[in-house]
Design an enzyme around this catalytic site. Structure first.
Site, PDB file in Angstrom:
ATOM      1  N   HIS A   1       2.797   4.866  -2.191  1.00 10.42           N
ATOM      2  CA  HIS A   1       2.293   5.882  -3.117  1.00 10.42           C
ATOM      3  C   HIS A   1       2.582   5.445  -4.545  1.00 10.42           C
ATOM      4  O   HIS A   1       3.585   4.764  -4.797  1.00 10.42           O
ATOM      5  CB  HIS A   1       2.942   7.255  -2.867  1.00 10.42           C
ATOM      6  CG  HIS A   1       2.159   8.366  -3.460  1.00 10.42           C
ATOM      7  ND1 HIS A   1       2.338   8.787  -4.760  1.00 10.42           N
ATOM      8  CD2 HIS A   1       1.169   9.123  -2.947  1.00 10.42           C
ATOM      9  CE1 HIS A   1       1.490   9.757  -5.004  1.00 10.42           C
ATOM     10  NE2 HIS A   1       0.771   9.983  -3.928  1.00 10.42           N
TER      11      HIS A   1
ATOM     12  N   SER B   1      -8.605  11.815  -8.152  1.00 17.78           N
ATOM     13  CA  SER B   1      -9.550  12.944  -8.051  1.00 17.78           C
ATOM     14  C   SER B   1      -9.252  14.023  -9.088  1.00 17.78           C
ATOM     15  O   SER B   1     -10.179  14.543  -9.733  1.00 17.78           O
ATOM     16  CB  SER B   1      -9.549  13.538  -6.637  1.00 17.78           C
ATOM     17  OG  SER B   1      -8.241  13.789  -6.189  1.00 17.78           O
TER      18      SER B   1
ATOM     19  N   ASP C   1      -1.814  10.793   4.309  1.00 21.81           N
ATOM     20  CA  ASP C   1      -2.934  10.317   5.130  1.00 21.81           C
ATOM     21  C   ASP C   1      -2.493   9.644   6.422  1.00 21.81           C
ATOM     22  O   ASP C   1      -3.307   9.438   7.321  1.00 21.81           O
ATOM     23  CB  ASP C   1      -3.794   9.351   4.314  1.00 21.81           C
ATOM     24  CG  ASP C   1      -4.428  10.052   3.137  1.00 21.81           C
ATOM     25  OD1 ASP C   1      -4.978  11.139   3.342  1.00 21.81           O
ATOM     26  OD2 ASP C   1      -4.352   9.528   2.010  1.00 21.81           O
TER      27      ASP C   1
HETATM   28  N1  AMX Z   1       0.624  -1.898   2.495  1.00 15.71           N
HETATM   29  C1  AMX Z   1       0.678  -3.135   1.972  1.00 15.71           C
HETATM   30  N2  AMX Z   1       0.896  -3.401   0.668  1.00 15.71           N
HETATM   31  C2  AMX Z   1       1.098  -2.349  -0.129  1.00 15.71           C
HETATM   32  C3  AMX Z   1       1.111  -1.026   0.346  1.00 15.71           C
HETATM   33  C4  AMX Z   1       0.834  -0.815   1.714  1.00 15.71           C
HETATM   34  N3  AMX Z   1       0.758   0.392   2.250  1.00 15.71           N
HETATM   35  N4  AMX Z   1       1.337  -0.188  -0.695  1.00 15.71           N
HETATM   36  C5  AMX Z   1       1.479  -0.975  -1.792  1.00 15.71           C
HETATM   37  N5  AMX Z   1       1.321  -2.266  -1.444  1.00 15.71           N
HETATM   38  C6  AMX Z   1       1.287  -3.421  -2.333  1.00 15.71           C
HETATM   39  C7  AMX Z   1       0.167  -3.220  -3.347  1.00 15.71           C
HETATM   40  O1  AMX Z   1      -1.095  -3.599  -2.785  1.00 15.71           O
HETATM   41  C8  AMX Z   1       0.612  -4.111  -4.471  1.00 15.71           C
HETATM   42  O2  AMX Z   1       0.320  -5.447  -4.101  1.00 15.71           O
HETATM   43  P1  AMX Z   1      -0.226  -6.506  -5.203  1.00 15.71           P
HETATM   44  O3  AMX Z   1       0.875  -6.612  -6.206  1.00 15.71           O
HETATM   45  O4  AMX Z   1      -0.462  -7.724  -4.402  1.00 15.71           O
HETATM   46  O5  AMX Z   1      -1.474  -5.899  -5.773  1.00 15.71           O
HETATM   47  C9  AMX Z   1       2.125  -3.941  -4.435  1.00 15.71           C
HETATM   48  O6  AMX Z   1       2.450  -3.465  -3.106  1.00 15.71           O
HETATM   49  C10 AMX Z   1       2.652  -2.943  -5.442  1.00 15.71           C
HETATM   50  O7  AMX Z   1       1.959  -1.734  -5.286  1.00 15.71           O
HETATM   51  P2  AMX Z   1       2.695  -0.334  -5.552  1.00 15.71           P
HETATM   52  O8  AMX Z   1       3.131  -0.291  -6.968  1.00 15.71           O
HETATM   53  O9  AMX Z   1       3.711  -0.068  -4.506  1.00 15.71           O
HETATM   54  O10 AMX Z   1       1.539   0.695  -5.258  1.00 15.71           O
HETATM   55  P3  AMX Z   1       0.399   1.205  -6.232  1.00 15.71           P
HETATM   56  O11 AMX Z   1       0.946   2.307  -7.061  1.00 15.71           O
HETATM   57  O12 AMX Z   1      -0.276   0.094  -6.924  1.00 15.71           O
HETATM   58  O13 AMX Z   1      -0.656   1.792  -5.191  1.00 15.71           O
HETATM   59  C11 AMX Z   1      -1.295   2.957  -3.231  1.00 15.71           C
HETATM   60  C12 AMX Z   1      -0.394   2.965  -4.464  1.00 15.71           C
HETATM   61  C13 AMX Z   1      -1.233   4.302  -2.537  1.00 15.71           C
HETATM   62  C14 AMX Z   1      -2.739   2.719  -3.668  1.00 15.71           C
HETATM   63  C15 AMX Z   1      -0.811   1.835  -2.280  1.00 15.71           C
HETATM   64  O14 AMX Z   1       0.492   2.117  -1.827  1.00 15.71           O
HETATM   65  C16 AMX Z   1      -1.727   1.607  -1.095  1.00 15.71           C
HETATM   66  O15 AMX Z   1      -2.708   0.862  -1.219  1.00 15.71           O
HETATM   67  N6  AMX Z   1      -1.455   2.272   0.088  1.00 15.71           N
HETATM   68  C17 AMX Z   1      -2.312   2.182   1.219  1.00 15.71           C
HETATM   69  C18 AMX Z   1      -3.529   3.067   1.035  1.00 15.71           C
HETATM   70  C19 AMX Z   1      -3.144   4.530   1.108  1.00 15.71           C
HETATM   71  O16 AMX Z   1      -2.445   4.949   2.016  1.00 15.71           O
HETATM   72  N7  AMX Z   1      -3.654   5.330   0.172  1.00 15.71           N
HETATM   73  C20 AMX Z   1      -3.437   6.781   0.185  1.00 15.71           C
HETATM   74  C21 AMX Z   1      -2.537   7.261  -0.924  1.00 15.71           C
HETATM   75  C22 AMX Z   1      -2.430   8.764  -0.930  1.00 15.71           C
HETATM   76  C23 AMX Z   1      -3.722   9.362  -1.379  1.00 15.71           C
HETATM   77  O17 AMX Z   1      -4.102   9.255  -2.527  1.00 15.71           O
HETATM   78  N8  AMX Z   1      -4.447  10.000  -0.511  1.00 15.71           N
END
Ligand code: AMX
Length: 467
Positions: free
Chosen positions: A348, A272, A403
């Site tokens: 995150h 954002s 969140d």
């Molecule tokens: N549950 C399951 N798997 C997860 C996870 C979670 N909460 N967080 C990360 N992973 C997985 C990713 O999907 C990714 O899998 P892949 O290699 O198969 O694609 C792997 O772990 C590596 O990801 P990462 O480097 O740890 O995270 P990222 O920087 O790519 O993404 C985020 C960060 C927040 C999008 C991710 O942790 C996520 O999807 N969390 C759940 C959604 C969420 O809570 N979002 C809110 C974030 C805060 C905000 O912006 N409001």
């Protein structure tokens, strides 16, 4: 009285050694624009000098993985308002969330426990802790600027009830640009050195109007289109927002003050903030820029996660009931992961520890709703989810983010409409995004245009780098 309170806060803070080098507002003026106008030439000079001395200094490197990996870790943005430490969490102009809770002025009405978002906005813009009078002056200014044009009300009233509240929010913000002073000034040929002044005017107008827009959306969707009523000119932004939404509860007002403060800013690279900054760099006016940022916030991996969390928690509760067993929860979490889904509210892109925004909401819950079944569920999940994510071995951060908690607090006070939660996040995010846009224009930052490559070109670069 409020001057007295501020000196007490300063005394207590310095006595407890809570914050070293507190920067209290140096100017007595309650006119934020005038205070900013004083600061800007000095800051422009500082940046000019810094760039002259260090303009060609390397501060990082870019790998092929970073380019395919969502630019994670690339140092490519300047954002003055806040910096995110992977272990410690967010600092707004150097102040942590507990610092802000300790030092920022409070509002009248409510229980006086949480800081005013108005005070945080002052801090984000100026880098200084405002006095009570300065924070109150912002409340007054936002109340004075809160009226929204009829065409926006009409548009909102005509939206179908199946249009997501975030789509309505973003569309309304786009339509508010009929009021843009920046766009008008640009078209009449205003000088670049004055851009920030019009960005400031639009930002103040927009922030002032967002609670009314958001409350109309809420009431149209969930309260049979009842009227949001009038702004109380003696109250603050959060109090008026809570009231327009229809919540007459001192603790809910405090929750709004806390919520609107902690969701405001998370440095510059999140979707954002980055989108708002990018679009504003094309000199699109602040309304258009922020609306674009809101479309990014509406993504399930970003701001929509708070909605997803409550949907997910409701499913967990259905499955494991209120007699929570560790095994029942573990099974549910594993099933979520095996189903190819993420555990919402965990993980995150930058943080590597429990988000302090989670922690302060947890502290609020421990005080106000310790026996709420959903809060107990959130607490119980906190004990099992990180270990499961670690065992799965994918997520770089197994800890909860902001969140994971917010929806549970809102539902406790009766706001059970989870589709709406991201709109609250959006109202808060305006504070950080707009403070940054004002500084972007004050520093004369150019249109953003990073270089991209296709895979063949990147392969050539990689081959050349090997030689
Ligand atoms: N549950 C399951 N798997 C997860 C996870 C979670 N909460 N967080 C990360 N992973 C997985 C990713 O999907 C990714 O899998 P892949 O290699 O198969 O694609 C792997 O772990 C590596 O990801 P990462 O480097 O740890 O995270 P990222 O920087 O790519 O993404 C985020 C960060 C927040 C999008 C991710 O942790 C996520 O999807 N969390 C759940 C959604 C969420 O809570 N979002 C809110 C974030 C805060 C905000 O912006 N409001």
């Amino acid at each position: 009285m409020s001057m007295f309170r501020n000196s007490i806060v300063k005394l207590v803070a310095s006595h407890q050694g809570l914050v070293s080098n507190c920067r209290y507002a140096t100017a007595a003026s309650t006119n934020l624009k005038a205070v900013l106008a004083n600061q800007i030439p000095e800051k422009q000079e500082e940046v000019k000098k810094f760039r002259k001395e260090h303009g060609s200094t390397k501060v990082g490197e870019v790998t092929v993985d970073m380019m395919y990996g969502g630019m994670r870790g690339i140092r490519g943005l300047v954002t003055e308002t806040s910096v995110l430490d992977p272990n410690e969490g967010i600092r707004f102009r150097g102040y942590s969330i507990p610092d802000c809770q300790e030092l920022l002025p409070r509002g009248n009405g409510g229980t006086g426990e949480q800081p005013l978002p108005e005070a945080l906005f002052w801090l984000l813009l100026t880098g200084e802790i405002p006095t009570q009078q300065q924070a109150d002056a912002i409340s007054k200014e936002w109340n004075d600027r809160a009226a929204i044009p009829n065409h926006v009300t009409t548009m909102l009233n005509n939206f179908p009830s199946n249009l997501h509240p975030m789509s309505q929010f973003s569309a309304a913000i786009t339509a508010l640009n009929s009021e843009s002073k920046f766009a008008k000034a640009y078209h009449s040929g205003v000088k670049k050195s004055q851009y920030w002044e019009y960005a400031y005017e639009d930002s103040m107008d927009m922030i002032a109007k967002l609670p009314t827009v958001a409350s109309i959306i809420y009431r149209n969707l969930y309260r049979e289109g009842s009227s949001v009523g009038a702004i109380d000119p003696k109250k603050d932004w959060s109090w008026n927002f809570a009231t327009m939404l229809g919540y007459d509860n001192a603790d809910f007002v405090e929750l709004m003050r806390l919520y609107l403060t902690i969701h405001s800013d998370h440095e510059g690279g999140n979707v954002s903030a980055h989108t708002t900054h990018l679009v504003a760099s094309a000199l699109s006016d602040p309304y258009l820029s922020f609306a674009a940022g809101m479309n990014g916030l509406a993504g399930p991996l970003h701001g929509l996660a708070n909605q997803e969390v409550l949907i997910w928690l409701t499913e967990v509760r259905k499955k494991v009931g209120d007699n929570i067993t560790e095994d029942g929860m573990k099974e549910f979490v594993w099933n979520t992961l095996k189903g190819g889904q993420v555990v919402p509210g965990y993980g995150h892109a930058v943080l590597r520890k429990t988000d302090p925004r989670y922690t302060c909401q947890r502290e609020f819950a421990l005080k106000k709703l310790p026996d709420d079944p959903m809060f107990k569920l959130v607490s119980a999940l906190y004990k099992v989810v990180p270990d499961i994510l670690l065992e799965q071995g994918k997520a770089a951060n197994p800890w909860p983010n902001v969140d994971a908690h917010s929806g549970v607090l809102l539902q406790y006070y009766g706001m059970t409409e989870m589709n709406y939660y991201t709109v609250l996040f959006g109202v808060s995010r305006a504070l950080g995004c707009m403070a940054s846009v004002i500084w972007d224009r004050a520093l004369g930052l150019p249109i953003e245009r990073p270089k991209s490559f296709d895979t063949p070109a990147l392969k050539k670069l990689a081959a050349a780098a090997k030689k």
